[in-house]
Design an enzyme around this catalytic site. Sequence first.
Site, mmCIF file in Angstrom:
data_model
loop_
_atom_site.group_PDB
_atom_site.id
_atom_site.type_symbol
_atom_site.label_atom_id
_atom_site.label_comp_id
_atom_site.label_asym_id
_atom_site.label_seq_id
_atom_site.Cartn_x
_atom_site.Cartn_y
_atom_site.Cartn_z
ATOM 1 N N LYS A 83 -15.644 -0.074 59.400
ATOM 2 C CA LYS A 83 -15.157 -1.465 59.325
ATOM 3 C C LYS A 83 -15.372 -2.238 60.630
ATOM 4 O O LYS A 83 -15.538 -3.448 60.610
ATOM 5 C CB LYS A 83 -13.679 -1.487 58.924
ATOM 6 C CG LYS A 83 -13.458 -0.985 57.486
ATOM 7 C CD LYS A 83 -12.020 -1.091 57.046
ATOM 8 C CE LYS A 83 -11.837 -0.360 55.714
ATOM 9 N NZ LYS A 83 -10.485 -0.495 55.165
ATOM 10 N N ASP B 255 -8.657 -6.547 52.991
ATOM 11 C CA ASP B 255 -7.554 -5.567 53.027
ATOM 12 C C ASP B 255 -6.279 -6.293 53.453
ATOM 13 O O ASP B 255 -5.206 -6.101 52.868
ATOM 14 C CB ASP B 255 -7.812 -4.476 54.089
ATOM 15 C CG ASP B 255 -8.822 -3.440 53.635
ATOM 16 O OD1 ASP B 255 -8.949 -3.232 52.418
ATOM 17 O OD2 ASP B 255 -9.482 -2.849 54.506
#
Length: 265
Positions: free
Chosen positions: A65, A101
């Site tokens: 990420k 997220d």
Amino acid sequence: MEKELFMIFGDPVSHSKSPLMHNFAFRELGFNGCYSRYHLKDGSKLKEKILSLKIKGCNITVPHKREAFLACDYLDSFAKSVGVVNTIVQKNGKLYGYNTDATGFLKVVEGFEAKNILFLGAGGTAQSTAKILKQNGFNVTVSNRSKKRLESFIEDGFETYIYDELEVREFDLIVNMTSAGLSDDSLPAPKELLEELFKRAKGAIDVIYKETPFLKLAKEFNLPTKDGVDMLIFQGAIAFEYFTNHQFSFDEVEPLMRKALALEL
Ligand code: NDP
């Protein structure tokens, strides 16, 4: 119109439910897309893969990420502030990065009546979600079993404690941000501490996708609870909005992704 290709990149990636959720939503909404998975070992190759495979959009999971953030040409303001990206859209060879997220988790928290929130755990997921909650007016206190990972939260202005130093007071929502309970039956913090917190709380959330010992204990105190499935669905539905250039709304996509997961179980 040519079929558009979407992907999830990670290492490992075979466990991911994202292809199931996105492909089901594509089919039900009549969108000409196909979502697959790619086992990417070297995160620095992400941009090259997206461009050479002509990928329209992708999700990125552990451990890439941060590399995804670095690969982007443009970032939305939240992704820029947090330095971590899990969703990329490609337009004319340029990569646009988002962090769904965190926005997905924000939606989960908004389902509770909560203002003061206690995080148990201080890892990568806690970092982005604590920031978005703070930006949206929530008070977040972060507690962890060890000190090291609390340092970045202190720098960002959060109140932090190791468990031994946490004085019990009223928190509306207690969140398990650790991996305790994922593949064992451990609790994220000492049982006596959790019991004192649950006595005063209004709800409990776990980011793990199943009923963990943490959630079972919260239920003994008659608290409303949510496991990590909602966060998974919400981050996916928000990513889908970006993938399809907001042709479909969150409210259309979210129940389809929920159905896809339910059908598989
Ligand atoms: P990290 O590895 O970055 O951090 C792990 C955290 O958990 C640390 O604070 C660590 O404490 C703590 N921890 C680990 N094991 C225990 C234990 N047995 N007891 C107490 N504390 C423990 O993990 P991530 O932030 O990436 O992920 C955390 C969880 O979030 C995972 O379970 C993951 O599956 C879940 N997740 C869910 C998502 C969803 O969509 N629902 C999305 C992303 C993640 P210490 O610092 O002391 O080591």
